[in-house]
Design an enzyme around this catalytic site. Structure first.
Site, PDB file in Angstrom:
ATOM      1  N   GLY A 139       4.756   1.558 -11.151  1.00 35.10           N
ATOM      2  CA  GLY A 139       3.900   2.748 -11.188  1.00 35.10           C
ATOM      3  C   GLY A 139       3.856   3.448 -12.532  1.00 35.10           C
ATOM      4  O   GLY A 139       3.409   4.597 -12.610  1.00 35.10           O
ATOM      5  N   HIS A 187      12.904  -2.373  -1.562  1.00 34.91           N
ATOM      6  CA  HIS A 187      12.012  -1.859  -2.614  1.00 34.91           C
ATOM      7  C   HIS A 187      12.741  -0.726  -3.338  1.00 34.91           C
ATOM      8  O   HIS A 187      13.492   0.033  -2.721  1.00 34.91           O
ATOM      9  CB  HIS A 187      10.703  -1.362  -1.986  1.00 34.91           C
ATOM     10  CG  HIS A 187       9.655  -1.073  -3.008  1.00 34.91           C
ATOM     11  ND1 HIS A 187       9.662   0.082  -3.749  1.00 34.91           N
ATOM     12  CD2 HIS A 187       8.592  -1.798  -3.427  1.00 34.91           C
ATOM     13  CE1 HIS A 187       8.630   0.047  -4.587  1.00 34.91           C
ATOM     14  NE2 HIS A 187       7.969  -1.083  -4.416  1.00 34.91           N
ATOM     15  N   GLY A 226       1.356  -2.843  -6.289  1.00 38.26           N
ATOM     16  CA  GLY A 226       1.298  -1.519  -5.678  1.00 38.26           C
ATOM     17  C   GLY A 226      -0.073  -0.894  -5.884  1.00 38.26           C
ATOM     18  O   GLY A 226      -1.042  -1.263  -5.211  1.00 38.26           O
ATOM     19  N   TRP A 237       0.826  -1.226   0.000  1.00 32.33           N
ATOM     20  CA  TRP A 237       0.000   0.000   0.000  1.00 32.33           C
ATOM     21  C   TRP A 237       0.851   1.264   0.000  1.00 32.33           C
ATOM     22  O   TRP A 237       0.302   2.376  -0.056  1.00 32.33           O
ATOM     23  CB  TRP A 237      -0.915   0.015   1.229  1.00 32.33           C
ATOM     24  CG  TRP A 237      -2.016  -0.991   1.199  1.00 32.33           C
ATOM     25  CD1 TRP A 237      -2.261  -1.913   0.214  1.00 32.33           C
ATOM     26  CD2 TRP A 237      -3.030  -1.189   2.189  1.00 32.33           C
ATOM     27  NE1 TRP A 237      -3.361  -2.670   0.541  1.00 32.33           N
ATOM     28  CE2 TRP A 237      -3.850  -2.243   1.745  1.00 32.33           C
ATOM     29  CE3 TRP A 237      -3.314  -0.580   3.406  1.00 32.33           C
ATOM     30  CZ2 TRP A 237      -4.945  -2.700   2.486  1.00 32.33           C
ATOM     31  CZ3 TRP A 237      -4.402  -1.029   4.146  1.00 32.33           C
ATOM     32  CH2 TRP A 237      -5.214  -2.081   3.683  1.00 32.33           C
ATOM     33  N   LYS A 238       2.146   1.101   0.109  1.00 34.11           N
ATOM     34  CA  LYS A 238       3.048   2.264   0.160  1.00 34.11           C
ATOM     35  C   LYS A 238       2.550   3.264   1.213  1.00 34.11           C
ATOM     36  O   LYS A 238       2.085   2.853   2.265  1.00 34.11           O
ATOM     37  CB  LYS A 238       3.179   2.906  -1.220  1.00 34.11           C
ATOM     38  CG  LYS A 238       3.483   1.891  -2.319  1.00 34.11           C
ATOM     39  CD  LYS A 238       3.846   2.533  -3.610  1.00 34.11           C
ATOM     40  CE  LYS A 238       3.926   1.460  -4.702  1.00 34.11           C
ATOM     41  NZ  LYS A 238       4.792   1.810  -5.776  1.00 34.11           N
ATOM     42  N   GLU A 289      11.348  -6.722  -9.575  1.00 32.71           N
ATOM     43  CA  GLU A 289      10.564  -5.525  -9.868  1.00 32.71           C
ATOM     44  C   GLU A 289      11.393  -4.559 -10.714  1.00 32.71           C
ATOM     45  O   GLU A 289      12.178  -3.767 -10.166  1.00 32.71           O
ATOM     46  CB  GLU A 289      10.181  -4.818  -8.567  1.00 32.71           C
ATOM     47  CG  GLU A 289       9.322  -5.646  -7.645  1.00 32.71           C
ATOM     48  CD  GLU A 289       8.395  -4.740  -6.832  1.00 32.71           C
ATOM     49  OE1 GLU A 289       7.180  -4.885  -6.973  1.00 32.71           O
ATOM     50  OE2 GLU A 289       8.898  -3.876  -6.116  1.00 32.71           O
ATOM     51  N   GLU A 311      11.773   2.052  -4.200  1.00 32.94           N
ATOM     52  CA  GLU A 311      11.509   3.370  -3.608  1.00 32.94           C
ATOM     53  C   GLU A 311      12.373   3.600  -2.371  1.00 32.94           C
ATOM     54  O   GLU A 311      12.558   4.741  -1.950  1.00 32.94           O
ATOM     55  CB  GLU A 311      10.001   3.514  -3.314  1.00 32.94           C
ATOM     56  CG  GLU A 311       9.235   3.724  -4.620  1.00 32.94           C
ATOM     57  CD  GLU A 311       7.807   3.227  -4.627  1.00 32.94           C
ATOM     58  OE1 GLU A 311       7.246   2.988  -3.551  1.00 32.94           O
ATOM     59  OE2 GLU A 311       7.250   3.061  -5.736  1.00 32.94           O
ATOM     60  N   SER A 336       3.392  -2.561 -12.089  1.00 31.84           N
ATOM     61  CA  SER A 336       2.188  -2.292 -12.883  1.00 31.84           C
ATOM     62  C   SER A 336       1.343  -3.534 -13.146  1.00 31.84           C
ATOM     63  O   SER A 336       0.794  -3.695 -14.244  1.00 31.84           O
ATOM     64  CB  SER A 336       2.562  -1.602 -14.206  1.00 31.84           C
ATOM     65  OG  SER A 336       3.163  -0.356 -13.940  1.00 31.84           O
TER      66      SER A 336
HETATM   67  C1  PEP Z   1       5.338  -1.847  -5.999  1.00 28.75           C
HETATM   68  O1  PEP Z   1       5.084  -0.929  -5.238  1.00 28.75           O
HETATM   69  O2  PEP Z   1       6.111  -2.749  -5.643  1.00 28.75           O
HETATM   70  C2  PEP Z   1       4.711  -1.891  -7.312  1.00 28.75           C
HETATM   71  C3  PEP Z   1       4.960  -2.903  -8.072  1.00 28.75           C
HETATM   72  O3  PEP Z   1       3.899  -0.834  -7.647  1.00 28.75           O
HETATM   73  P1  PEP Z   1       2.879  -0.783  -8.905  1.00 28.75           P
HETATM   74  O4  PEP Z   1       2.114  -2.081  -8.894  1.00 28.75           O
HETATM   75  O5  PEP Z   1       2.050   0.386  -8.651  1.00 28.75           O
HETATM   76  O6  PEP Z   1       3.721  -0.675 -10.130  1.00 28.75           O
END
Ligand code: PEP
Length: 248
Positions: free
Chosen positions: A175, A99, A231, A12-13, A169, A101, A210
């Protein structure tokens, strides 16, 4: 179907307040509860502010709770940080680490991530270690090299493989609405398994970047893909469940 039990993780970030987070968690839990017994593991990783409320609300439900980051130390003068054991106190069994981020937004190195993995595993958590190339790495044809380096440096010596999950990832896919083809993901997952040697066959390797209800089927129909880390699409209960139920 994958030989390994599949794992679907919601990240959920930094989204959700007390009321909206609880509504989201309860809606997902209700769908999971109705589908019981689940053929896969389902994990929600809310922001730390909601961890306790969500884990308390979902007691007895077929859903695990995870954190999104933790400190390397068990306790100490680290203003604003939380230790892995504190997340255990909040009801967590999982921890996302490394992650992009955190790697890119907070300058976390693979060496630091390895220390966090060690700390989280010591506290009894299953660690979901994220790796992935940037768009520039991809363009330079350096995906394999980058991932190899990240995996080598982000796993501490003596890592508990039973408590280890890898999430591939690609940074350029997070995103952005862009995704690699399922075949490309499978290619990278196979390389990761090979890198991991003997344990490669048992470790769950997730894809993240995504993932939506529309592309989940093509990803999850691949035996090599043991689940997804989601995400944005995990912030909508119906959408997230539409992804998760592809494993049922
Ligand atoms: C994530 O936060 O690990 C992610 C994959 O985000 P999203 O699905 O929004 O790309």
């Amino acid at each position: 179907m994958s030989k390994r039990r599949r794992l679907i993780v919601a990240n959920w970030k930094m989204y959700g307040r007390l009321t909206s987070g609880l509504v989201l968690a309860r809606d997902i839990a209700e769908m999971a509860q109705n589908a019981r017994p689940l053929n896969f593991d389902l994990v929600l990783c809310p922001p730390a502010s909601l961890t306790w409320a969500v884990s308390d609300a979902l007691q007895g439900m077929p859903i695990g709770i995870g954190g999104q980051d933790c400190h390397t130390a068990t306790h100490g003068a680290y203003t604003g940080d939380l230790s892995a054991a504190m997340f255990v106190d909040l009801g967590c069994r999982y921890m996302i680490l490394g992650h992009s981020e955190r790697r890119h937004g907070h300058g976390e190195s693979s060496e630091l991530i390895a220390k966090k993995v060690e700390a989280a595993q010591l506290a009894g958590l299953t660690t979901i270690v994220c790796v992935g190339e940037t768009a520039a790495d991809l363009e330079a044809g350096a995906t394999e090299e980058i991932i190899q380096k990240q995996i080598r440096e982000s796993l501490p010596p003596g890592v508990k493989t039973a408590n280890l999950v890898i999430a591939y990832e690609p940074v350029w896919a997070i995103g952005t609405g862009q995704t690699p083809t399922p075949e490309d993901v499978v290619g990278v997952h196979k390389k990761i398994r090979k890198m991991l040697g003997e344990i490669g066959e048992t470790i769950r390797i997730l894809y993240g970047g995504s993932v939506t209800p529309s592309n989940a089927e093509s990803l999850l129909s691949q035996n090599e893909i043991d689940g997804v880390l989601v995400g944005s699409a995990s912030l909508n209960a119906d959408g997230f469940w539409a992804i998760a139920e592809k494993c049922q």
